[in-house]
Design an enzyme around this catalytic site. Structure first.
Site, PDB file in Angstrom:
ATOM      1  N   HIS A 184       0.811  -1.220   0.000  1.00  0.00           N
ATOM      2  CA  HIS A 184       0.000   0.000   0.000  1.00  0.00           C
ATOM      3  C   HIS A 184       0.841   1.266   0.000  1.00  0.00           C
ATOM      4  O   HIS A 184       0.356   2.328  -0.364  1.00  0.00           O
ATOM      5  CB  HIS A 184      -1.029  -0.019   1.136  1.00  0.00           C
ATOM      6  CG  HIS A 184      -0.475   0.317   2.485  1.00  0.00           C
ATOM      7  ND1 HIS A 184       0.214  -0.587   3.253  1.00  0.00           N
ATOM      8  CD2 HIS A 184      -0.506   1.454   3.206  1.00  0.00           C
ATOM      9  CE1 HIS A 184       0.570  -0.008   4.398  1.00  0.00           C
ATOM     10  NE2 HIS A 184       0.151   1.229   4.398  1.00  0.00           N
ATOM     11  N   GLU A 222       6.685   4.869  13.637  1.00  0.00           N
ATOM     12  CA  GLU A 222       5.269   4.801  14.029  1.00  0.00           C
ATOM     13  C   GLU A 222       5.163   4.998  15.535  1.00  0.00           C
ATOM     14  O   GLU A 222       5.995   4.470  16.280  1.00  0.00           O
ATOM     15  CB  GLU A 222       4.693   3.426  13.679  1.00  0.00           C
ATOM     16  CG  GLU A 222       4.692   3.126  12.201  1.00  0.00           C
ATOM     17  CD  GLU A 222       4.007   1.794  11.938  1.00  0.00           C
ATOM     18  OE1 GLU A 222       2.808   1.825  11.649  1.00  0.00           O
ATOM     19  OE2 GLU A 222       4.660   0.758  12.066  1.00  0.00           O
ATOM     20  N   HIS A 246       7.674  -2.233   2.293  1.00  0.00           N
ATOM     21  CA  HIS A 246       7.496  -0.780   2.134  1.00  0.00           C
ATOM     22  C   HIS A 246       8.827  -0.039   1.992  1.00  0.00           C
ATOM     23  O   HIS A 246       8.994   0.801   1.116  1.00  0.00           O
ATOM     24  CB  HIS A 246       6.760  -0.193   3.336  1.00  0.00           C
ATOM     25  CG  HIS A 246       5.477  -0.905   3.677  1.00  0.00           C
ATOM     26  ND1 HIS A 246       4.630  -1.395   2.709  1.00  0.00           N
ATOM     27  CD2 HIS A 246       4.884  -1.195   4.859  1.00  0.00           C
ATOM     28  CE1 HIS A 246       3.588  -1.961   3.296  1.00  0.00           C
ATOM     29  NE2 HIS A 246       3.716  -1.858   4.596  1.00  0.00           N
TER      30      HIS A 246
HETATM   31  C1  BG6 Z   1       1.522  -2.343   7.437  1.00  0.00           C
HETATM   32  C2  BG6 Z   1       2.190  -2.998   8.604  1.00  0.00           C
HETATM   33  O1  BG6 Z   1       1.899  -2.948   6.245  1.00  0.00           O
HETATM   34  O2  BG6 Z   1       1.887  -0.975   7.399  1.00  0.00           O
HETATM   35  C3  BG6 Z   1       1.829  -2.301   9.895  1.00  0.00           C
HETATM   36  O3  BG6 Z   1       1.802  -4.349   8.670  1.00  0.00           O
HETATM   37  C4  BG6 Z   1       2.126  -0.827   9.784  1.00  0.00           C
HETATM   38  O4  BG6 Z   1       2.525  -2.868  10.997  1.00  0.00           O
HETATM   39  C5  BG6 Z   1       1.506  -0.243   8.538  1.00  0.00           C
HETATM   40  O5  BG6 Z   1       1.606  -0.183  10.941  1.00  0.00           O
HETATM   41  C6  BG6 Z   1       1.927   1.192   8.329  1.00  0.00           C
HETATM   42  O6  BG6 Z   1       1.178   1.743   7.309  1.00  0.00           O
HETATM   43  P1  BG6 Z   1       0.878   3.303   7.280  1.00  0.00           P
HETATM   44  O7  BG6 Z   1       0.156   3.505   5.999  1.00  0.00           O
HETATM   45  O8  BG6 Z   1       0.068   3.615   8.499  1.00  0.00           O
HETATM   46  O9  BG6 Z   1       2.206   3.978   7.333  1.00  0.00           O
END
Ligand code: BG6
Length: 497
Positions: A184, A222, A246
């Site tokens: 994503h 995070e 990511h």
């Molecule tokens: C997910 C992870 O793919 O991405 C999570 O499994 C993480 O652990 C998340 O919190 C973070 O996504 P974003 O879009 O909130 O930065």
């Protein structure tokens, strides 16, 4: 925009978190924004017994809670809800696929969705091979004259061997151009903008190489802990959960060569080449190249928060890392000698993701009268991925006054100020791309394999070595002290966020 074709979306895992937090809200936003091709239907598949109306009702609540845009009027929602259906069943039961096939055929006739079928695996990953195999064995996959595609949620395997096995199962049923492995991060506006920034502007690309760049830092911090996902996270850890997908995607977007065109394969070819150029980590070097951490109890925003080992679903002596930092080298003409420092962690003091490109200083210090105790800061270009999305360039400027003092100042672009409004959610763009058959922002099989290959020495060394001394950082701090020492040994510092 490609031609709008009607379609049926089938979501396996319809009673799960992803469906309610991301998928249906994204579908709704697209519908509401009039960009979703019509007619369409979305069929949720899960174990629970539920009627179509129960499912619609649940999704109404999910949209109210999680969607970016709320229903402007009840009749708009009703029109959307009339496209939602539900098919109960367990994924290893062939009868489920019979019922699903019958429902698809009926809806394709009644609603005119044209036989185009998009499957979405949003179940626990252990069920993906089962779903793919059963789809392959049923008529669902073969009977239609429309297109058939499948989106597979992360994690894609938990190491190189399991990812290869999953790819083997998937490629036994679907051709590679039918498979959409989702990450994503690639759907985030700021991430899509990396290539636009690099390749649609004349001034940055000439500087984008070892002659001008000293090093690159990629941080995804995070403040959240593992929430209700302790059981999943125990099996994953920061390296598998964030870096393998990511963060390596971000690295590839920063480091790749310009593709010959902005199409799925040319873009993905260049990204795979970056991973191929990453210097393999020698097993005996793992401890010098990677630092891991796990948070203990601490404070965040003045609130006491528990340590990872006290989270639900987590073993009291867990050795799972909630923080990881590593240094990678991209051994090619553009990047030889430029370290890429990557770090990510849970329960950091704040949520902040950015890519910082630090440039070399000037070759000669002209301003001798400048107080030498005050170092002239290097130029840094920061791509702020989230929140506070934007791009900032830091440079030195003369502090007004009779003396020659130089201070770093910043030119700052902010998405909010320039474009207003809220950007679309990553899942909106990605779903739409899969519906349109554009895989540019999806991971290809070879990329996933290479990303696992990069991290295999680390996973193996960690698996074989003694249990780490965890916890080693307090919740609400920037990770273990070793992570600072590790970059300071190279004469550099993590950028304060
Ligand atoms: C997910 C992870 O793919 O991405 C999570 O499994 C993480 O652990 C998340 O919190 C973070 O996504 P974003 O879009 O909130 O930065």
């Amino acid at each position: 925009m490609p031609a709008d074709e009607p379609f049926a979306l089938v979501i396996f895992g319809a009673s799960g978190d992803l469906t309610k937090r991301k998928l249906v809200p994204a579908l709704w936003s697209l519908f509401q924004g009039r960009v979703l091709p019509e007619p369409f239907v979305a069929i949720g598949v899960a174990r629970s017994a539920m009627s179509h109306d129960d499912f619609r009702h649940r999704m109404r609540e999910a949209v109210a809670e999680f969607a970016r845009v709320q229903p402007p009027a009840p009749h708009v929602w009703d029109r959307f809800a009339s496209c939602l259906y539900y098919c109960p069943g367990v994924t290893d039961d062939p009868a489920l696929y019979e019922r699903l096939g019958a429902l698809l055929r009926q809806l394709e006739t009644d609603k005119g969705t044209g036989g185009n079928r998009l499957f979405y695996c949003a179940t626990p990953p252990s069920l993906y091979p089962e779903i793919v195999t059963r789809l392959g064995a049923s008529r669902i996959q073969r009977e239609t004259k429309g297109w058939v595609r499948i989106i597979i949620e992360k994690p894609f395997g938990r190491d190189r061997a399991s990812a290869a096995e999953l790819n083997r199962v998937v490629s036994g049923v679907f051709a590679e151009d039918q498979v959409y492995r989702i990450d994503h991060y690639l759907g985030k506006e700021t991430v899509q903008n990396i290539l636009v920034f690099r390749f649609a502007n004349g001034i940055f690309e000439p500087l984008w190489n070892r002659n001008h760049v000293n090093h690159v830092q990629i941080t995804v911090a995070e403040s959240l802990g593992v929430e209700a996902r302790g059981a999943y996270y125990e099996e994953a850890g920061a390296l598998r959960d964030m870096i393998q997908n990511h963060i390596l995607q971000l690295l590839c977007l920063v480091a790749m060569e310009p593709p010959v065109s902005f199409d799925a394969d040319p873009v993905r070819d260049e990204k795979s080449k970056v991973l191929r150029a990453i210097r393999p980590i020698p097993p005996e070097e793992v401890d010098h190249v990677v630092v891991r951490g796990q948070y203990g109890p601490g404070f965040l925003d003045g609130q006491r928060v528990p340590g990872y080992r006290s989270e639900k679903g987590v073993a009291p002596d867990s050795a799972t890392e909630t923080f990881a930092a590593l240094r990678l080298s991209v051994d090619n003409f553009r990047w030889a000698g430029v370290p890429f420092y990557l770090r990510t962690g849970k329960r950091m003091p704040k949520r902040a993701s950015e890519i910082a490109i630090q440039f070399w200083g000037t070759p000669h210090l002209l301003f001798r009268r400048h107080d030498p105790a005050e170092r002239i800061e290097p130029n840094i270009l920061v791509l702020r991925i989230q929140p506070d999305e934007g791009i900032a360039l830091t440079f030195g400027a003369k502090l007004p006054g009779p003396e020659l003092n130089i201070r770093p100042v910043t030119m700052d672009f902010r998405y909010g100020a320039s474009f207003g409004g809220e950007p679309p959610e990553a899942y909106e763009r990605l779903l739409l791309d899969a519906i349109h058959g554009d895989a540019t922002l999806y991971a290809r099989a070879d990329w996933v394999d290479l990303a696992w290959e990069v991290l295999t020495p680390v996973l193996e060394a960690w698996g074989a070595g003694p249990a780490p001394k965890f916890p080693n950082y307090e919740a609400g701090t920037w990770g273990p002290a070793e992570a600072d020492a590790f970059i300071e040994d190279d004469g550099r510092r993590w950028r304060p966020l």
